[in-house]
Motif scaffolding. Structure first.
Motif, PDB file in Angstrom:
ATOM      1  N   THR A  42      -7.814  11.300  12.177  1.00 28.24           N
ATOM      2  CA  THR A  42      -8.622  12.147  11.298  1.00 28.24           C
ATOM      3  C   THR A  42      -7.869  13.384  10.814  1.00 28.24           C
ATOM      4  O   THR A  42      -8.270  13.995   9.838  1.00 28.24           O
ATOM      5  CB  THR A  42      -9.926  12.587  11.996  1.00 28.24           C
ATOM      6  OG1 THR A  42      -9.593  13.280  13.202  1.00 28.24           O
ATOM      7  CG2 THR A  42     -10.818  11.384  12.303  1.00 28.24           C
ATOM      8  N   VAL A  43      -6.807  13.769  11.517  1.00 27.43           N
ATOM      9  CA  VAL A  43      -5.953  14.875  11.072  1.00 27.43           C
ATOM     10  C   VAL A  43      -4.594  14.271  10.767  1.00 27.43           C
ATOM     11  O   VAL A  43      -3.980  13.631  11.630  1.00 27.43           O
ATOM     12  CB  VAL A  43      -5.835  15.981  12.142  1.00 27.43           C
ATOM     13  CG1 VAL A  43      -4.873  17.072  11.673  1.00 27.43           C
ATOM     14  CG2 VAL A  43      -7.207  16.583  12.453  1.00 27.43           C
ATOM     15  N   TYR A  44      -4.122  14.489   9.544  1.00 28.77           N
ATOM     16  CA  TYR A  44      -2.908  13.824   9.080  1.00 28.77           C
ATOM     17  C   TYR A  44      -1.671  14.690   9.249  1.00 28.77           C
ATOM     18  O   TYR A  44      -0.974  15.046   8.309  1.00 28.77           O
ATOM     19  CB  TYR A  44      -3.107  13.316   7.646  1.00 28.77           C
ATOM     20  CG  TYR A  44      -4.156  12.242   7.688  1.00 28.77           C
ATOM     21  CD1 TYR A  44      -3.819  10.958   8.092  1.00 28.77           C
ATOM     22  CD2 TYR A  44      -5.491  12.541   7.463  1.00 28.77           C
ATOM     23  CE1 TYR A  44      -4.785   9.975   8.232  1.00 28.77           C
ATOM     24  CE2 TYR A  44      -6.463  11.568   7.602  1.00 28.77           C
ATOM     25  CZ  TYR A  44      -6.111  10.297   7.979  1.00 28.77           C
ATOM     26  OH  TYR A  44      -7.071   9.332   8.140  1.00 28.77           O
ATOM     27  N   HIS A  45      -1.435  15.029  10.528  1.00 28.53           N
ATOM     28  CA  HIS A  45      -0.188  15.616  10.997  1.00 28.53           C
ATOM     29  C   HIS A  45       0.046  14.931  12.334  1.00 28.53           C
ATOM     30  O   HIS A  45      -0.858  14.895  13.180  1.00 28.53           O
ATOM     31  CB  HIS A  45      -0.318  17.131  11.181  1.00 28.53           C
ATOM     32  CG  HIS A  45       0.970  17.793  11.579  1.00 28.53           C
ATOM     33  ND1 HIS A  45       1.703  18.560  10.712  1.00 28.53           N
ATOM     34  CD2 HIS A  45       1.661  17.785  12.747  1.00 28.53           C
ATOM     35  CE1 HIS A  45       2.795  19.013  11.333  1.00 28.53           C
ATOM     36  NE2 HIS A  45       2.791  18.543  12.578  1.00 28.53           N
ATOM     37  N   LEU A  46       1.222  14.368  12.523  1.00 28.76           N
ATOM     38  CA  LEU A  46       1.542  13.672  13.767  1.00 28.76           C
ATOM     39  C   LEU A  46       1.121  14.517  14.968  1.00 28.76           C
ATOM     40  O   LEU A  46       1.441  15.705  15.041  1.00 28.76           O
ATOM     41  CB  LEU A  46       3.047  13.392  13.818  1.00 28.76           C
ATOM     42  CG  LEU A  46       3.603  12.765  15.093  1.00 28.76           C
ATOM     43  CD1 LEU A  46       2.961  11.417  15.371  1.00 28.76           C
ATOM     44  CD2 LEU A  46       5.119  12.636  14.984  1.00 28.76           C
ATOM     45  N   MET A  64       0.836  -1.181   0.000  1.00 31.37           N
ATOM     46  CA  MET A  64       0.000   0.000   0.000  1.00 31.37           C
ATOM     47  C   MET A  64       0.882   1.246   0.000  1.00 31.37           C
ATOM     48  O   MET A  64       1.826   1.351   0.773  1.00 31.37           O
ATOM     49  CB  MET A  64      -0.889  -0.022   1.245  1.00 31.37           C
ATOM     50  CG  MET A  64      -1.812   1.161   1.320  1.00 31.37           C
ATOM     51  SD  MET A  64      -3.072   0.929   2.593  1.00 31.37           S
ATOM     52  CE  MET A  64      -2.488   2.082   3.777  1.00 31.37           C
ATOM     53  N   ILE A  65       0.568   2.188  -0.841  1.00 34.46           N
ATOM     54  CA  ILE A  65       1.323   3.434  -0.929  1.00 34.46           C
ATOM     55  C   ILE A  65       0.736   4.436   0.055  1.00 34.46           C
ATOM     56  O   ILE A  65      -0.472   4.664   0.084  1.00 34.46           O
ATOM     57  CB  ILE A  65       1.269   4.009  -2.373  1.00 34.46           C
ATOM     58  CG1 ILE A  65       1.919   3.016  -3.342  1.00 34.46           C
ATOM     59  CG2 ILE A  65       1.939   5.365  -2.431  1.00 34.46           C
ATOM     60  CD1 ILE A  65       1.775   3.405  -4.784  1.00 34.46           C
ATOM     61  N   GLU A  66       1.602   5.004   0.882  1.00 31.07           N
ATOM     62  CA  GLU A  66       1.167   6.006   1.860  1.00 31.07           C
ATOM     63  C   GLU A  66       0.903   7.325   1.139  1.00 31.07           C
ATOM     64  O   GLU A  66       1.570   7.674   0.173  1.00 31.07           O
ATOM     65  CB  GLU A  66       2.258   6.212   2.918  1.00 31.07           C
ATOM     66  CG  GLU A  66       2.553   4.989   3.743  1.00 31.07           C
ATOM     67  CD  GLU A  66       1.413   4.590   4.660  1.00 31.07           C
ATOM     68  OE1 GLU A  66       0.690   5.457   5.164  1.00 31.07           O
ATOM     69  OE2 GLU A  66       1.247   3.380   4.854  1.00 31.07           O
ATOM     70  N   ALA A  67      -0.084   8.049   1.628  1.00 30.55           N
ATOM     71  CA  ALA A  67      -0.399   9.365   1.071  1.00 30.55           C
ATOM     72  C   ALA A  67       0.708  10.352   1.450  1.00 30.55           C
ATOM     73  O   ALA A  67       1.383  10.192   2.466  1.00 30.55           O
ATOM     74  CB  ALA A  67      -1.741   9.841   1.601  1.00 30.55           C
ATOM     75  N   ALA A  68       0.854  11.372   0.636  1.00 31.14           N
ATOM     76  CA  ALA A  68       1.844  12.413   0.908  1.00 31.14           C
ATOM     77  C   ALA A  68       1.328  13.338   2.009  1.00 31.14           C
ATOM     78  O   ALA A  68       0.124  13.446   2.239  1.00 31.14           O
ATOM     79  CB  ALA A  68       2.098  13.218  -0.365  1.00 31.14           C
ATOM     80  N   TYR A  69       2.244  14.003   2.676  1.00 32.01           N
ATOM     81  CA  TYR A  69       1.875  14.978   3.702  1.00 32.01           C
ATOM     82  C   TYR A  69       1.144  16.144   3.044  1.00 32.01           C
ATOM     83  O   TYR A  69       1.590  16.687   2.038  1.00 32.01           O
ATOM     84  CB  TYR A  69       3.133  15.472   4.418  1.00 32.01           C
ATOM     85  CG  TYR A  69       2.847  16.523   5.456  1.00 32.01           C
ATOM     86  CD1 TYR A  69       2.363  16.156   6.703  1.00 32.01           C
ATOM     87  CD2 TYR A  69       3.052  17.862   5.185  1.00 32.01           C
ATOM     88  CE1 TYR A  69       2.072  17.112   7.670  1.00 32.01           C
ATOM     89  CE2 TYR A  69       2.780  18.824   6.138  1.00 32.01           C
ATOM     90  CZ  TYR A  69       2.281  18.445   7.375  1.00 32.01           C
ATOM     91  OH  TYR A  69       2.006  19.397   8.320  1.00 32.01           O
ATOM     92  N   ASP A  70       0.024  16.530   3.618  1.00 37.99           N
ATOM     93  CA  ASP A  70      -0.781  17.644   3.113  1.00 37.99           C
ATOM     94  C   ASP A  70      -0.437  18.904   3.904  1.00 37.99           C
ATOM     95  O   ASP A  70      -0.759  19.001   5.092  1.00 37.99           O
ATOM     96  CB  ASP A  70      -2.267  17.309   3.266  1.00 37.99           C
ATOM     97  CG  ASP A  70      -3.185  18.449   2.861  1.00 37.99           C
ATOM     98  OD1 ASP A  70      -2.698  19.449   2.293  1.00 37.99           O
ATOM     99  OD2 ASP A  70      -4.396  18.330   3.121  1.00 37.99           O
ATOM    100  N   THR A  71       0.202  19.859   3.267  1.00 37.35           N
ATOM    101  CA  THR A  71       0.613  21.089   3.947  1.00 37.35           C
ATOM    102  C   THR A  71      -0.570  21.980   4.316  1.00 37.35           C
ATOM    103  O   THR A  71      -0.389  22.972   5.025  1.00 37.35           O
ATOM    104  CB  THR A  71       1.597  21.904   3.079  1.00 37.35           C
ATOM    105  OG1 THR A  71       0.958  22.215   1.840  1.00 37.35           O
ATOM    106  CG2 THR A  71       2.883  21.139   2.839  1.00 37.35           C
TER     107      THR A  71
END
Length: 144
Positions: free
Chosen positions: A100-104, A1-8
């Motif tokens: 649900t929020v894709y920032h560590l 599975m390919i991980e999504a890129a970080y969304d700035t």
């Protein structure tokens, strides 16, 4: 599975840039801690590294030392500020885990015997309550 890129443009990235207001309780060169606007209990705080990463799975390992040093500092402060019986530390990775929020980020939640966590329902806390809770945590941090 390919991980999504970080969304700035994720909400935490916007908070870190000051584009969205937050009730900050702590900040240094690597980490920011602020009140969760949909708290699961009084004093629910989020600790977020400034370094961009979607979650623990893709973060640079050098992020963890500063991040978890602040998690411990904030956990001690929220326990003291709210005279809590304990502290729950939660960290989610990917949708299946509840992220649900894709920032560590790490949740720090003061806990009280016999009182369950409220659901993360989407109900936003009153700004004056968040401001008062932030004030209490900052005061506890100043004493540490």
């Amino acid at each position: 599975m390919i991980e999504a890129a970080y969304d700035t443009d994720n909400i935490f990235a916007k908070i870190l840039r000051g584009e969205i207001p937050s009730h900050r309780v702590y900040e240094d060169e690597a980490v920011v801690a602020f009140m969760d606007v949909m708290p699961q209990g009084p004093g629910h705080t989020l600790v977020v590294p400034k370094a961009p990463s979607r979650n623990l799975l893709d973060a640079d390992p050098l992020t963890f030392g500063p991040l978890f040093t602040v998690v411990q500092k904030v956990a001690r402060a929220v326990k003291k500020a709210f005279d809590a019986d304990g502290v729950t530390i939660i960290q989610f990775n990917e949708p299946a885990s509840g992220q649900t929020v894709y920032h560590l980020h790490v949740h720090v939640i003061p806990r009280f015997d016999g009182i369950p966590l409220k659901p993360h329902s989407g109900e936003i806390e009153k700004p004056e309550v968040l401001a008062e809770n932030a004030r209490r945590i900052k005061a506890a941090l100043a004493l540490s």
